[in-house]
Design an enzyme around this catalytic site. Sequence first.
Site, PDB file in Angstrom:
ATOM      1  N   PRO A  26     108.656  81.270  85.083  1.00  0.00           N
ATOM      2  CA  PRO A  26     108.452  81.029  86.518  1.00  0.00           C
ATOM      3  C   PRO A  26     108.058  82.309  87.243  1.00  0.00           C
ATOM      4  CG  PRO A  26     110.795  80.997  85.954  1.00  0.00           C
ATOM      5  CD  PRO A  26     110.042  81.050  84.667  1.00  0.00           C
ATOM      6  N   THR A  28     106.785  83.550  91.172  1.00  0.00           N
ATOM      7  CA  THR A  28     106.456  83.314  92.575  1.00  0.00           C
ATOM      8  C   THR A  28     105.187  84.067  92.962  1.00  0.00           C
ATOM      9  OG1 THR A  28     108.739  82.889  93.198  1.00  0.00           O
ATOM     10  CG2 THR A  28     107.307  83.765  94.928  1.00  0.00           C
ATOM     11  N   TYR A 184     119.650  84.630  93.382  1.00  0.00           N
ATOM     12  CA  TYR A 184     119.462  83.631  94.446  1.00  0.00           C
ATOM     13  C   TYR A 184     120.752  82.811  94.638  1.00  0.00           C
ATOM     14  CZ  TYR A 184     114.697  85.272  94.095  1.00  0.00           C
ATOM     15  OH  TYR A 184     113.593  86.087  94.085  1.00  0.00           O
ATOM     16  N   GLY A 305     112.146  87.757  78.571  1.00  0.00           N
ATOM     17  CA  GLY A 305     112.351  89.175  78.809  1.00  0.00           C
ATOM     18  C   GLY A 305     111.737  90.021  77.717  1.00  0.00           C
TER      19      GLY A 305
HETATM   20  C1  LIG Z   1     105.276  88.208  90.092  1.00  0.00           C
HETATM   21  C2  LIG Z   1     106.566  87.695  89.524  1.00  0.00           C
HETATM   22  C3  LIG Z   1     107.185  86.626  90.137  1.00  0.00           C
HETATM   23  C4  LIG Z   1     108.382  86.105  89.627  1.00  0.00           C
HETATM   24  N1  LIG Z   1     108.940  84.990  90.222  1.00  0.00           N
HETATM   25  C5  LIG Z   1     109.992  84.372  89.636  1.00  0.00           C
HETATM   26  C6  LIG Z   1     110.453  83.110  90.103  1.00  0.00           C
HETATM   27  O1  LIG Z   1     109.917  82.496  91.033  1.00  0.00           O
HETATM   28  N2  LIG Z   1     111.510  82.554  89.467  1.00  0.00           N
HETATM   29  C7  LIG Z   1     112.125  83.160  88.399  1.00  0.00           C
HETATM   30  O2  LIG Z   1     113.087  82.626  87.863  1.00  0.00           O
HETATM   31  N3  LIG Z   1     111.694  84.354  87.934  1.00  0.00           N
HETATM   32  C8  LIG Z   1     110.626  84.952  88.497  1.00  0.00           C
HETATM   33  N4  LIG Z   1     110.128  86.122  87.961  1.00  0.00           N
HETATM   34  C9  LIG Z   1     110.739  86.687  86.745  1.00  0.00           C
HETATM   35  C10 LIG Z   1     109.970  86.243  85.487  1.00  0.00           C
HETATM   36  O3  LIG Z   1     110.127  84.845  85.279  1.00  0.00           O
HETATM   37  C11 LIG Z   1     110.483  86.974  84.232  1.00  0.00           C
HETATM   38  O4  LIG Z   1     111.858  86.745  84.127  1.00  0.00           O
HETATM   39  C12 LIG Z   1     110.235  88.473  84.271  1.00  0.00           C
HETATM   40  O5  LIG Z   1     108.873  88.750  84.550  1.00  0.00           O
HETATM   41  C13 LIG Z   1     110.594  89.122  82.922  1.00  0.00           C
HETATM   42  O6  LIG Z   1     109.850  88.530  81.872  1.00  0.00           O
HETATM   43  P1  LIG Z   1     108.639  89.357  81.152  1.00  0.00           P
HETATM   44  O7  LIG Z   1     109.273  90.564  80.505  1.00  0.00           O
HETATM   45  O8  LIG Z   1     108.045  88.398  80.162  1.00  0.00           O
HETATM   46  O9  LIG Z   1     107.689  89.744  82.250  1.00  0.00           O
HETATM   47  C14 LIG Z   1     108.956  86.676  88.481  1.00  0.00           C
HETATM   48  C15 LIG Z   1     108.324  87.764  87.863  1.00  0.00           C
HETATM   49  C16 LIG Z   1     107.142  88.273  88.355  1.00  0.00           C
HETATM   50  C17 LIG Z   1     106.466  89.415  87.641  1.00  0.00           C
END
Ligand SMILES: Cc1cc2nc3c(=O)[nH]c(=O)nc-3n(C[C@H](O)[C@H](O)[C@H](O)COP(=O)(O)O)c2cc1C
Length: 366
Positions: A26, A28, A184, A305
């Site tokens: 997810p 945003t 949240y 992650g």
């Molecule tokens: C631009 C952006 C927006 C995000 N918005 C949300 C969100 O709406 N809900 C959520 O649970 N996590 C949100 N996250 C967290 C990501 O889902 C994820 O947990 C985080 O990027 C770490 O994963 P990665 O190492 O694969 O990037 C957001 C991350 C980014 C970069």
Amino acid sequence: MTSQHAWSTPVQLGKVALKNRIAVAPMTRISATEDGLVTEDMVRYYQGFAEGGFGLLITEGIYPDLAHSQGYLHQPGIADDRQAQSWKPVVEAIHGTGAKVIMQLMHAGALSQGNHWTRESIGPSAVQPKGEQLGFYRGEGPYAMPREITEQEIAGVIQSFAAAALRARQAGFDGVEVHGANGYLLDQFLTDYTNHRHDRYGGSTENRVRLLVEVIQAVRAAVGPDFVVGIRISQGKVNDYHHKWANGQQDAEIIFSRIAAAGADYIHTTEYDAQAPAFGEANSDGDTLAGYAKRFGKLTVIANGKLGTPEAADAILAKGDTDIVALGKSALANRDWPRRAVNGGGFEEFDFGLLQPLAHIKTSEV
Ligand SMILES: Cc1cc2nc3c(=O)[nH]c(=O)nc-3n(C[C@H](O)[C@H](O)[C@H](O)COP(=O)(O)O)c2cc1C
């Protein structure tokens, strides 16, 4: 010949069959209209990931009511029928590729920094959030002091999650994910330092997880048995990255077993590094948060992650800690990550410039 990676095999998520184990996490992107309707840019943005081969897309966090749940200006909602209808083109575009889509339902609580419908923010207790508002979501300076909500209002929040989940089902989604993570509202209840309540929602870990349990129960009752219901859980928060549960493994057992008993199909854990031990040496046996979710929840697990290489995805799947891997930044950088992985790699690095000065969807992305 197609090489058979663990991530590329099909998997069942509740009653829904996924063609592979790679999901878009997810994220945003504040690209809706002011009043929370989906825009054409959003339809093309989501379609891009589906065409790129992801088996599952989890949407950005969507607000479920027109009261206090919205967190960011231009965040999309599913709080009424108009907003719900606006999601149909997204669902159709994704389903047209054979991918599945789950809507993340998010109540921002005390971390709300932009709400079209009210200026007041609410939380479990009147505790000012740590840190500063997020600039790339149009925020500036400290968070506002939230108002402590009443037990009657808590019942209203639970009902709004259930009503939003039903609207998501009617709009054609395959499931919903309750946002219980990242600081949240539901995570504010779970977290000892933001929840000072003396009623049945505060105090012990059992009490602090109660709202998450009651939201899952109400959502399940509203949508019936064959719609996917999941929940996202983390220790870290957007305003406190390094938070850890005080009682490590014991907290994990209480939280994950109660969530499972409430009727969820899956638990989605997110950590900075999903492959790292979740807690300190003193109060754990060194497992990952996903591993504890698997052990104590005994449900399908999605891990997130730093898993954005085929090697990392395969390693955590092979270890048995998770069934599905969700990618955030690596998916943003590679909307066709599954295609690239099958073809032997060649991935783009994520560039934070994409989210500057604001995190909205850029023309270059659609
Ligand atoms: C631009 C952006 C927006 C995000 N918005 C949300 C969100 O709406 N809900 C959520 O649970 N996590 C949100 N996250 C967290 C990501 O889902 C994820 O947990 C985080 O990027 C770490 O994963 P990665 O190492 O694969 O990037 C957001 C991350 C980014 C970069």
